[in-house]
Structure formats: C-alpha cells, structure tokens
Design an enzyme around this catalytic site. Structure first.
Site, PDB file in Angstrom:
ATOM      1  N   ASP A  67      66.413 -26.664  28.131  1.00 14.83           N
ATOM      2  CA  ASP A  67      67.299 -26.960  26.996  1.00 14.83           C
ATOM      3  C   ASP A  67      66.592 -27.883  26.013  1.00 14.83           C
ATOM      4  O   ASP A  67      65.507 -28.396  26.290  1.00 14.83           O
ATOM      5  CB  ASP A  67      68.631 -27.570  27.483  1.00 14.83           C
ATOM      6  CG  ASP A  67      68.445 -28.648  28.547  1.00 14.83           C
ATOM      7  OD1 ASP A  67      67.319 -29.130  28.725  1.00 14.83           O
ATOM      8  OD2 ASP A  67      69.441 -29.008  29.193  1.00 14.83           O
ATOM      9  N   GLU A 143      78.038 -27.155  29.509  1.00 17.32           N
ATOM     10  CA  GLU A 143      79.154 -28.050  29.810  1.00 17.32           C
ATOM     11  C   GLU A 143      80.289 -27.258  30.466  1.00 17.32           C
ATOM     12  O   GLU A 143      80.291 -26.020  30.430  1.00 17.32           O
ATOM     13  CB  GLU A 143      79.653 -28.684  28.495  1.00 17.32           C
ATOM     14  CG  GLU A 143      78.637 -29.576  27.800  1.00 17.32           C
ATOM     15  CD  GLU A 143      78.458 -30.944  28.481  1.00 17.32           C
ATOM     16  OE1 GLU A 143      78.573 -31.030  29.717  1.00 17.32           O
ATOM     17  OE2 GLU A 143      78.192 -31.913  27.749  1.00 17.32           O
TER      18      GLU A 143
HETATM   19  C1  GLP Z   1      70.862 -33.763  30.983  1.00 18.69           C
HETATM   20  C2  GLP Z   1      70.022 -32.503  31.101  1.00 18.69           C
HETATM   21  C3  GLP Z   1      70.249 -31.804  32.421  1.00 18.69           C
HETATM   22  C4  GLP Z   1      70.150 -32.816  33.547  1.00 18.69           C
HETATM   23  C5  GLP Z   1      71.223 -33.861  33.392  1.00 18.69           C
HETATM   24  C6  GLP Z   1      71.246 -34.869  34.514  1.00 18.69           C
HETATM   25  O1  GLP Z   1      72.140 -33.517  30.534  1.00 18.69           O
HETATM   26  N1  GLP Z   1      70.262 -31.584  30.050  1.00 18.69           N
HETATM   27  O2  GLP Z   1      69.308 -30.773  32.585  1.00 18.69           O
HETATM   28  O3  GLP Z   1      70.296 -32.168  34.781  1.00 18.69           O
HETATM   29  O4  GLP Z   1      70.949 -34.528  32.169  1.00 18.69           O
HETATM   30  O5  GLP Z   1      70.276 -35.845  34.283  1.00 18.69           O
HETATM   31  P1  GLP Z   1      69.773 -36.892  35.329  1.00 18.69           P
HETATM   32  O6  GLP Z   1      68.863 -36.168  36.241  1.00 18.69           O
HETATM   33  O7  GLP Z   1      69.053 -37.908  34.505  1.00 18.69           O
HETATM   34  O8  GLP Z   1      70.956 -37.446  36.013  1.00 18.69           O
END
Ligand code: GLP
Length: 261
Positions: A67, A143
């Site tokens: 993304d 989402e």
């Molecule tokens: C963001 C990314 C996701 C990721 C999520 C969780 O929203 N777009 O791909 O999985 O954060 O992040 P973290 O691993 O920092 O908790």
C-alpha cells in the site's frame, strides 16, 4: 491456517526469514509482497543480516508494496516506498528497478490502481506476502467493510488508523493523509503464501478475531481463513485472546519435519 505461537518477537523474525529464504532458494524469479509498519521490521533486519553474511541474495527477486499514502511526494520520510527503501531494500542487493509500489501522487489514481494490478500480474503474481494487522483488523489499508473481493484501489482511512499511524508523522494526526492506495483483499488472497506477523498485547484482539472469528469484511484479516496457505506467526502477548492456543502449540510442536511453514 497455521498459527505459530513463538516465545519472542525474535523468533517471529527467524521463522519469517526462513520462509522468505526457502522461497528465494527454491524459485527462479521470486516475488515478495512487502508490508510496512512495526510488525515486519525485525524480519527485515534478519533478512539484511543474512544478506550481509552472504547467506541470501535478492538479485533475482522482485518486490511489491502492499500500500501507499496518497499525496506524499517521492522521498517523503513517511511514504511507504521510502520506509521499505530505508528499512530493507537499500541494505540488500534487490535490483533498483525491482521494487514496485503504487504511485500515490499519480493524477489518475484509478488508472494507477489498475496498472499496479497489471504489474503484479506481469511479474507472475506474488509468491509470499508479508502482512501485519491493524488494531481494527485491517490488512494493507483495507479498513473494515472492505470487500473481500476488492482489488487495488483508493481507500479512505478511519480516524483510528490515522491516529495509530501519527507516530510516523511526528505525532501530528492532521499530517496523516486521509487517502491511500492499497492492494485489495482479493489481490492479497491471490498471493501464493500469506505470512501475517504480529507481536504484543495490542494485537491480541484483532488476532483472535482474524483467526477464530467469522470471516467478515468487518475484520479484513479474517479473509486469511479463505486462503489455502496462510501462516500467522505471533508472540505470547498477541496470542492471549485465542481460545485454541494449546492446540496451535501442540500442532506446531508435532509438525512433521518435512513440512515447512
Ligand atoms: C499500517 C499498514 C499495515 C500494517 C498496520 C499495522 O496501517 N498499512 O500494512 O499492518 O499499519 O502496523 P504495525 O505493524 O506498526 O502495528
């Protein structure tokens, strides 16, 4: 789905790096799907270390981002391409032209989304997709209520996700873009192997819903239940809301030696 409960975040990185290494060693032109966020960071560090030791080359590999934010100029420190470059790509021998991401600055985001799908298809599809999970159960930036058949497209972030990600924007939630381009849930489900990594107590809720709750667009990570080869690697705090943790531990401990993750 395989659920692997490890004793430490370091073991998550070892197991995930093993899966990436096995793919690279067994495939002519491996294609990786790369996630951002904190969850895969220790895996990237482990892969970099294996590369530095001469155990692993990415010279034949190509990689696709999950993304990207809309509207962040190239090189912006919080852009996901920049994140992956700094945390992974520039430390290994991945060819410069082998890192793909959707262009969040395109003036035709709908066209860019379709073009990104075509780039993934032209590479032969993603062999192994690394994933994290958001506090609301999102994967990529899909989402809650994202169609389980969705493809790469524009999405609007929830206020909660923008607040979660404000730490990458100097804790200024207003600086977090509202819009993103993300591979769809349907796009993600086409990867050969899904590897979801999560550590810490804050992931316990979304992990339990994703693994043991119903398959629902309200928890996009629950779509992993539809995939024939999905592996969830977590630590004990992230496993604490699971109802069947003992079974997952027993199954992993008694896995036939020839069967890898
Ligand atoms: C963001 C990314 C996701 C990721 C999520 C969780 O929203 N777009 O791909 O999985 O954060 O992040 P973290 O691993 O920092 O908790």
């Amino acid at each position: 789905m395989e659920v692997v409960i490890t004793s430490s975040p370091d073991e998550i990185a070892q197991l995930a790096a093993d899966a990436v290494q096995r793919l690279i060693e067994s495939t002519d032109r491996p294609v990786l799907g790369l996630a951002t966020g904190s969850s895969p960071l220790s895996t990237y560090r482990e892969l970099i270390e294996r590369h530095r030791d001469g155990r692993l080359t990415f010279a034949r590999t190509s990689a696709f981002l999950l993304d990207e934010y809309v509207g962040l100029p190239p090189g912006h420190p919080a852009a996901y391409r920049t994140f992956i470059e700094h945390e992974f790509a520039e430390h290994v021998d991945l060819p410069d032209d082998a890192l793909y991401g959707p262009d969040g600055c395109s003036d035709d985001l709908a066209h860019e989304s379709v073009a990104y799908e075509q780039q993934i298809a032209s590479a032969g599809g993603i062999d192994l997709q690394l994933l994290g999970v958001g506090s609301d159960g999102h994967i990529g930036f899909n989402e809650p209520a994202s169609s389980l058949g969705s493809r790469t497209r524009l999405k609007t972030l929830t206020d909660a996700t923008r607040a979660d990600n404000a730490r990458f924007f100097g804790d200024d939630v207003d600086a977090v873009p509202r819009h993103v381009l993300t591979q769809g849930v349907g796009t993600i489900l086409e990867a050969g192997h899904l590897l979801l990594l999560a550590a810490g107590e804050s992931k316990a809720g979304p992990i339990a819903l994703a693994i043991e709750g119903p398959v629902t667009a309200m928890v996009p990570a629950s779509a992993l239940q539809l995939h024939p080869h999905a592996t969830v690697i977590i630590d004990e705090p992230a496993a604490q809301a699971l109802g069947h943790a003992d079974y997952y531990r027993e199954a992993f401990a008694n896995k036939p030696p020839w069967q890898h993750i």
